[in-house]
Design an enzyme around this catalytic site. Sequence first.
Site, PDB file in Angstrom:
ATOM      1  N   SER A 102       0.817  -1.209   0.000  1.00  0.00           N
ATOM      2  CA  SER A 102       0.000   0.000   0.000  1.00  0.00           C
ATOM      3  C   SER A 102       0.856   1.266   0.000  1.00  0.00           C
ATOM      4  O   SER A 102       1.599   1.515  -0.942  1.00  0.00           O
ATOM      5  CB  SER A 102      -0.955  -0.042   1.196  1.00  0.00           C
ATOM      6  OG  SER A 102      -1.929   0.949   1.118  1.00  0.00           O
ATOM      7  N   ASP A 243      -2.429   6.342  -3.557  1.00  0.00           N
ATOM      8  CA  ASP A 243      -1.291   5.726  -2.885  1.00  0.00           C
ATOM      9  C   ASP A 243      -0.741   4.612  -3.770  1.00  0.00           C
ATOM     10  O   ASP A 243      -1.169   4.452  -4.916  1.00  0.00           O
ATOM     11  CB  ASP A 243      -1.669   5.226  -1.486  1.00  0.00           C
ATOM     12  CG  ASP A 243      -2.596   4.025  -1.523  1.00  0.00           C
ATOM     13  OD1 ASP A 243      -3.274   3.836  -2.552  1.00  0.00           O
ATOM     14  OD2 ASP A 243      -2.656   3.275  -0.530  1.00  0.00           O
ATOM     15  N   ASP A 245      -1.010   1.421  -4.114  1.00  0.00           N
ATOM     16  CA  ASP A 245      -1.868   0.415  -4.756  1.00  0.00           C
ATOM     17  C   ASP A 245      -3.218   0.990  -5.156  1.00  0.00           C
ATOM     18  O   ASP A 245      -4.121   0.248  -5.541  1.00  0.00           O
ATOM     19  CB  ASP A 245      -2.032  -0.822  -3.871  1.00  0.00           C
ATOM     20  CG  ASP A 245      -2.802  -0.544  -2.591  1.00  0.00           C
ATOM     21  OD1 ASP A 245      -2.797   0.615  -2.140  1.00  0.00           O
ATOM     22  OD2 ASP A 245      -3.399  -1.481  -2.033  1.00  0.00           O
ATOM     23  N   ASP A 247      -5.768   2.207  -3.655  1.00  0.00           N
ATOM     24  CA  ASP A 247      -7.029   1.934  -2.959  1.00  0.00           C
ATOM     25  C   ASP A 247      -7.418   3.072  -2.021  1.00  0.00           C
ATOM     26  O   ASP A 247      -8.449   3.007  -1.357  1.00  0.00           O
ATOM     27  CB  ASP A 247      -6.986   0.597  -2.209  1.00  0.00           C
ATOM     28  CG  ASP A 247      -6.045   0.590  -1.014  1.00  0.00           C
ATOM     29  OD1 ASP A 247      -5.218   1.520  -0.887  1.00  0.00           O
ATOM     30  OD2 ASP A 247      -6.133  -0.348  -0.198  1.00  0.00           O
TER      31      ASP A 247
END
Length: 451
Positions: A102, A243, A245, A247
Amino acid sequence: MTRKFFGTDGIRGQANSFPMTPEIAMKVGMAVGYIFRRKGQASRAVVGKDTRRSGYMLEKALVAGFTAAGMDVFLLGPIPTPAVAMLCRSLRADIGVMISASHNPFYDNGIKLFGPDGFKLSDQIELQIEAMIEGDMTPFLASHGDVGRAKRVDGDIYRYIEFAKRTLPRNISLNGLRVVVDCANGAGYKVAPAALWELGAEVITINNEPNGININEDCGSTHPIGLMKKVHEVRADVGIALDGDADRVLLVDENGTVIDGDQLMAVIAESWAASNRLEGGGIVATVMSNLGLERFLADRNLTLARTKVGDRYVVEHMREHGFNVGGEQSGHIVLSDFATTGDGLISALQILAVAQEQNKPISDVCRKFQPVPQLLKNVRTTGGKPLENKRVKSAIDEAKERLGGQGRLVIRPSGTEPLIRVMAEGDDRGLVEKVVNDIIDVISSESSAAA
């Protein structure tokens, strides 16, 4: 039961160090493959990753584990976490995996798991996986003729782009909107600019040249300063920060001011309530969301249900109690009408839809409430259980008394790092700062003494 591998968002740690080693990743693939394999039928896993260099290593290890357990594997390549959840359903997969840490630095990595419905796995299944990893894996191996195969999937990012675009109402376009997108040199570096451009926006992209080690490096939703400067420089209408990833998302208005997840949830909640789309009579957020959001919603006869930190707990509460909007102050926004997990791009599109529909600048649309003074500090620990220490407990009790009914205190261990997070909020800024600093000092001194 104590968890050895899984934290609040899958398994995470420094790449090539326990637990993020190829050996553990392969065992995860074997265990998960065995649990979700359909006996007597072809079974498949979809595996995506962000742009970290260690993703190659972990991807191959997971493939080895899945195929050894008798599962076929579809490799998606670099792609956002929410796209993996979506494609898990679209491709009729039995399990989805995202290799990502992440918003963490490049040297970390992680494994997130999604069931066939696109939702993250339950605590019970994660504990089952842990038990299998710690034991003899031999019984979980497929027979010679049932070993799985792996193949790359073509066009997966375009499926996701079309999916994301369809969440914008058909009567709304982004024509005339100048948008700066900070892709964090991460998984959204192709999909976010493409989707926004196809919807009519003028797109200026920054941090969209991943090299394996620059993901989240002074960029993205955890470092929005570069985006703030770029929005001002090019006179953009809005900045979008993803960010690593993709999400989570934060916005920057036309004045260069950051808009966090609490404000974004307020915009969506108010808009959806007005159009009778909001379900559950309110929204779901975590204990970290600002008291100002709670007051804003209460003024509109809407509720704020709070959960533990972690978007998985937000989603679980949403599913159990019939909510369709939830999220975190950090920018994980979950809109269950569209997605099963946080989705930075789709969340941003819903905010842009409100701005376009109201024909107002982002600064007017997204400043829904005055946040209550809030301070969050982290203190690194050296092991043990500092929150069970007598002096620490006494300091926490004293802080709660000082805040009284005019504020909140949240103290919790990080689920991904050896940190204790101390957050206080209240109408008296000076008192909030004093309370947090006093607790930090006690935890630090007791942790040092224990070491």
